[in-house]
Design an enzyme around this catalytic site. Structure first.
Site, mmCIF file in Angstrom:
data_model
loop_
_atom_site.group_PDB
_atom_site.id
_atom_site.type_symbol
_atom_site.label_atom_id
_atom_site.label_comp_id
_atom_site.label_asym_id
_atom_site.label_seq_id
_atom_site.Cartn_x
_atom_site.Cartn_y
_atom_site.Cartn_z
ATOM 1 N N SER A 163 0.598 -1.185 -0.067
ATOM 2 C CA SER A 163 0.008 -0.124 -0.008
ATOM 3 C C SER A 163 0.763 1.329 -0.065
ATOM 4 C CB SER A 163 -1.173 0.020 1.151
ATOM 5 O OG SER A 163 -1.802 -0.970 1.239
HETATM 6 C C1 59J Z 1 -3.286 -7.985 3.133
HETATM 7 C C2 59J Z 1 -2.189 -8.480 0.323
HETATM 8 C C3 59J Z 1 -1.323 -9.731 -1.462
HETATM 9 C C4 59J Z 1 -1.306 -9.764 -3.001
HETATM 10 C C5 59J Z 1 -4.386 -8.866 2.856
HETATM 11 C C6 59J Z 1 -3.042 -7.723 4.364
HETATM 12 C C7 59J Z 1 -3.264 -8.481 -1.667
HETATM 13 C C8 59J Z 1 -3.478 -8.955 -3.050
HETATM 14 C C9 59J Z 1 -2.539 -10.214 -5.007
HETATM 15 C C10 59J Z 1 -4.708 -9.697 3.731
HETATM 16 C C11 59J Z 1 -3.203 -8.752 5.517
HETATM 17 C C12 59J Z 1 -4.214 -9.840 5.152
HETATM 18 C C13 59J Z 1 -1.668 -9.459 -5.841
HETATM 19 S S1 59J Z 1 -5.419 -4.563 5.520
HETATM 20 O O1 59J Z 1 -1.909 -2.701 2.926
HETATM 21 O O2 59J Z 1 -4.830 -5.532 1.767
HETATM 22 O O3 59J Z 1 -1.724 -1.360 6.946
HETATM 23 O O4 59J Z 1 -3.063 -0.886 8.423
HETATM 24 O O5 59J Z 1 -1.138 -8.835 0.825
HETATM 25 O O6 59J Z 1 -4.342 -7.706 -1.396
HETATM 26 O O7 59J Z 1 -4.472 -8.711 -3.894
HETATM 27 O O8 59J Z 1 -4.663 -10.583 5.754
HETATM 28 N N1 59J Z 1 -3.495 -2.891 5.635
HETATM 29 N N2 59J Z 1 -3.350 -4.830 3.074
HETATM 30 N N3 59J Z 1 -2.920 -7.440 0.798
HETATM 31 N N4 59J Z 1 -2.432 -8.654 -1.034
HETATM 32 N N5 59J Z 1 -2.386 -9.756 -3.565
HETATM 33 C C14 59J Z 1 -4.467 -3.340 4.848
HETATM 34 C C15 59J Z 1 -3.883 -3.427 3.265
HETATM 35 C C16 59J Z 1 -3.209 -2.219 3.121
HETATM 36 C C17 59J Z 1 -3.929 -2.229 6.843
HETATM 37 C C18 59J Z 1 -5.144 -2.775 7.344
HETATM 38 C C19 59J Z 1 -5.531 -3.960 7.348
HETATM 39 C C20 59J Z 1 -3.947 -5.717 2.316
HETATM 40 C C21 59J Z 1 -6.062 -1.551 7.219
HETATM 41 C C22 59J Z 1 -3.002 -7.165 1.930
HETATM 42 C C23 59J Z 1 -2.863 -1.627 7.613
HETATM 43 O O9 59J Z 1 -3.496 -1.275 3.253
#
Ligand code: 59J
Length: 601
Positions: free
Chosen positions: A288
């Site tokens: 992100s």
């Molecule tokens: C995620 C991913 C992996 C790769 C998902 C993190 C994807 C995806 C395929 C599930 C934990 C989890 C290409 S979530 O970073 O969305 O920072 O406070 O690793 O989505 O499609 O159990 N971050 N993270 N995704 N993958 N592939 C959120 C988010 C982020 C947070 C929280 C919770 C993901 C709010 C991560 C944070 O913004």
């Protein structure tokens, strides 16, 4: 005039010629004429060329504090032939060197045909003197220099270290070896057959000391970053971590830390894994932390504004074989809200509005997929696949940080560009080096993205833990599942926080990457990495005298703390809390000390 010059040339030349004649004459005298005299003494004198040792330049931090210094040491050496000629002294020598007798005897016999062997290298001059004082024939000592790193493991990866011969092996010691290393001098001396020095004959070359090197590192911020990262790794049970602090305007690297680390004053050749400067050499999928770049691309292309509504319900969408998910269904959001909440779908929807080539070119201009050019050995370029190599979902996953990879240094450099009004500045470790800058974003868009990232550390954002009292903080969290060898995303994570402070007049960008925190202890970027950012930047802002850009919040908090203290003091004194004073404190903080003093007795 002409005559004058010529006569001077003649005089100087003549003097020099006389000198050489004198030296050759002296050598001739010692070797040939006086030879008989020396032979009479039973000693053979040898004319030898020997090196004059010189010290390696000092490395200091940006304020002149020593980070790597060369201290004089002595190396005790022996002439094996002569040692063997006096076998009865070997036990005594072994005792003086603190080694077993049979070990020493074996070593000496192995070198029996030679005239030189080290007995003990790089010990203190006093310790060497003690060994020589025994007067064992064939034992001598020579001056050398040993490198010492006062910051130890806190700065090990940046500096690297030198080998026993004082040559840079890794890090900046390696990159700037030619500059730091002096040129040893040479002189001709006369020695007797036992290797003992008799007389200087001729200076062939004077020794040149190495040059000093001033780094951009601030020792205090470096230590702070090291301490905070270490405590976070202990708290979260993570296996590794990196943090980079950069000056957004100059690209100067103020701090760079990695864990695991090692002691550069006693390098263990086995733990190469702990010696990697991961912040420069190791890549991660940036997750992100890419979203602000994607938003910047969409704003620059003019396809959205910060207030454009984007529908990210119902929180998932399918793209070919993949389903892209958000943590929750965030419904209708503005572009700003996509950053506040960290919506994966939002990033995908913005990227869909952009041409492939444009998006690739934009991300590339921020330094992704390219070596940063800091001059550090072994810089990694990360991977940013070009559109020719994309398949169905590549642009979508890249928009929220997967399908490309970057080093912590690259992420810090990209965030510096967001903080400095849109200029990509080449990162540097050396003070006073010329910085290359290139405009990659308009100042207006850079400011818009900064405003959006500020919401991340405010109420409702994913990283209120990164908020710093008195300063507005812009940043972005990330929690990325790690791609594993079997070709899927695992239940192991990398936790990120990348940010810039202060928002009004940005000075520092900082990236914190924590690898594989124990999932049972909480692994979100906001929980794991944001506090490291907060504690280090809080310290750095004060150390560097950066004026607060959020005075109101600061004063209000101070007033609140004062009021609490007063209340406690009143309770102790047995008097009832004076309500009007508390109100005055909130509305007019500057009046608080006077009022409180007046009310106390
Ligand atoms: C995620 C991913 C992996 C790769 C998902 C993190 C994807 C995806 C395929 C599930 C934990 C989890 C290409 S979530 O970073 O969305 O920072 O406070 O690793 O989505 O499609 O159990 N971050 N993270 N995704 N993958 N592939 C959120 C988010 C982020 C947070 C929280 C919770 C993901 C709010 C991560 C944070 O913004």
């Amino acid at each position: 005039m002409r005559y004058n010059v010529r006569s001077r040339v003649l005089m100087v030349g003549g003097a020099m010629a006389l000198c050489s004649v004198a030296l050759v004459g002296r050598a001739f005298h010692l070797q040939v004429v006086d030879n008989e005299f020396y032979r009479k003494q039973g000693d053979e004198r040898i004319l030898r060329e020997i090196a004059i040792p010189t010290s390696r330049g000092m490395i200091t931090d940006r304020n002149g504090e020593p980070l790597a210094v060369s201290t004089p040491v002595e190396s005790v050496w022996g002439n094996p032939q002569e040692l063997l000629a006096n076998p009865e002294r070997i036990p005594e020598l072994a005792e003086a060197l603190d080694v077993p007798v049979d070990y020493l005897t074996r070593k000496i016999s192995q070198r029996g045909s030679k005239e030189f062997m080290y007995l003990k290298r790089r010990i203190s001059p006093t310790a060497a003197k003690r060994i020589l004082a025994r007067g064992i024939p064939g034992v001598f000592s020579q001056r050398e220099f040993r490198r010492f790193y006062p910051q130890g493991e806190a700065l090990a990866h940046v500096l690297g270290f030198t080998n026993i011969d004082d040559r840079g092996q890794e890090g900046l010691e390696l990159a700037f070896d030619d500059w730091l290393r002096g040129k040893p001098g040479a002189k001709r001396v006369i020695r007797d057959s036992r290797g003992r020095f008799v007389e200087d004959v001729e200076l062939i070359r004077a020794a040149e000391a190495g040059h000093d090197l001033t780094l951009t590192i601030d020792r205090r911020i470096q230590y702070l970053a090291f301490r905070e990262l270490r405590s976070t790794l202990l708290r979260t049970g993570a296996s590794a971590g990196s943090a980079v602090v950069m000056d957004v305007d100059t690209g100067e690297i103020l701090a760079m830390v990695n864990l695991p680390t090692y002691n550069p004053n006693a390098v263990d050749p086995r733990n190469a894994d702990a010696r990697r400067n991961r912040a420069v050499t190791d890549v991660v999928e940036p997750g992100s932390t890419m979203k602000p770049i994607t938003v910047a691309a969409a704003l620059s292309a003019g396809v959205v504004t910060p207030d454009t509504p984007v529908d990210v319900s119902p929180g998932y969408m399918s793209l070919g074989r993949y389903t892209i998910r958000d943590f929750r269904n965030y419904g209708m959001q503005t572009v700003t809200g996509l950053i506040t909440k960290s919506s994966n779908l939002g990033a995908v929807k913005l990227a869909e509005k952009l041409e492939d080539d444009y998006f690739h070119e934009f991300v590339s201009s921020f330094g992704y997929g390219q070596k940063p050019g800091s001059g550090f050995p072994g810089e990694s370029s990360g991977v940013l696949p070009p559109p020719e190599r994309w398949y169905g979902s590549t642009k979508a996953t890249m928009s929220y940080g997967y399908g490309l990879s970057a080093t912590p240094l690259q992420i810090a450099t990209a965030y510096a560009a967001l903080g400095n009004g849109g200029k990509r500045v080449t990162p540097t470790f050396v003070k006073g080096e010329r910085h290359e800058t290139r405009e990659v974003l308009s100042p207006q868009v850079a400011d818009q993205v900064m405003q959006m990232m500020q919401t991340v550390t405010e109420e409702g954002g994913t990283a209120t833990q990164a908020a710093i009292l008195g300063y507005h903080v812009a940043g972005k969290t990330g929690t990325a599942r790690k791609f594993n060898d079997t070709g899927g995303y695992s239940r192991r994570y990398v936790s990120f926080f990348a940010g810039v402070v202060p928002v009004e007049n940005p000075r520092f960008s900082m990236v914190v990457v924590v690898d594989d925190p124990d999932a049972s202890k909480g692994y979100y970027g906001g929980l794991v990495s944001a506090p490291v950012f907060k504690n280090v930047m809080d310290g750095a802002l004060r150390l560097m005298d950066v004026p607060p850009d959020d005075i109101d919040t600061w004063l209000a908090a101070q007033a609140e703390a004062d009021a609490k203290r007063r209340k406690a003091a009143d309770a102790e004194a047995g008097t009832a809390p004076v309500v009007p004073v508390v109100q005055a404190a909130v509305s007019a903080p500057s009046a608080v000390p006077a009022v409180s003093r007046g009310a106390a007795p």
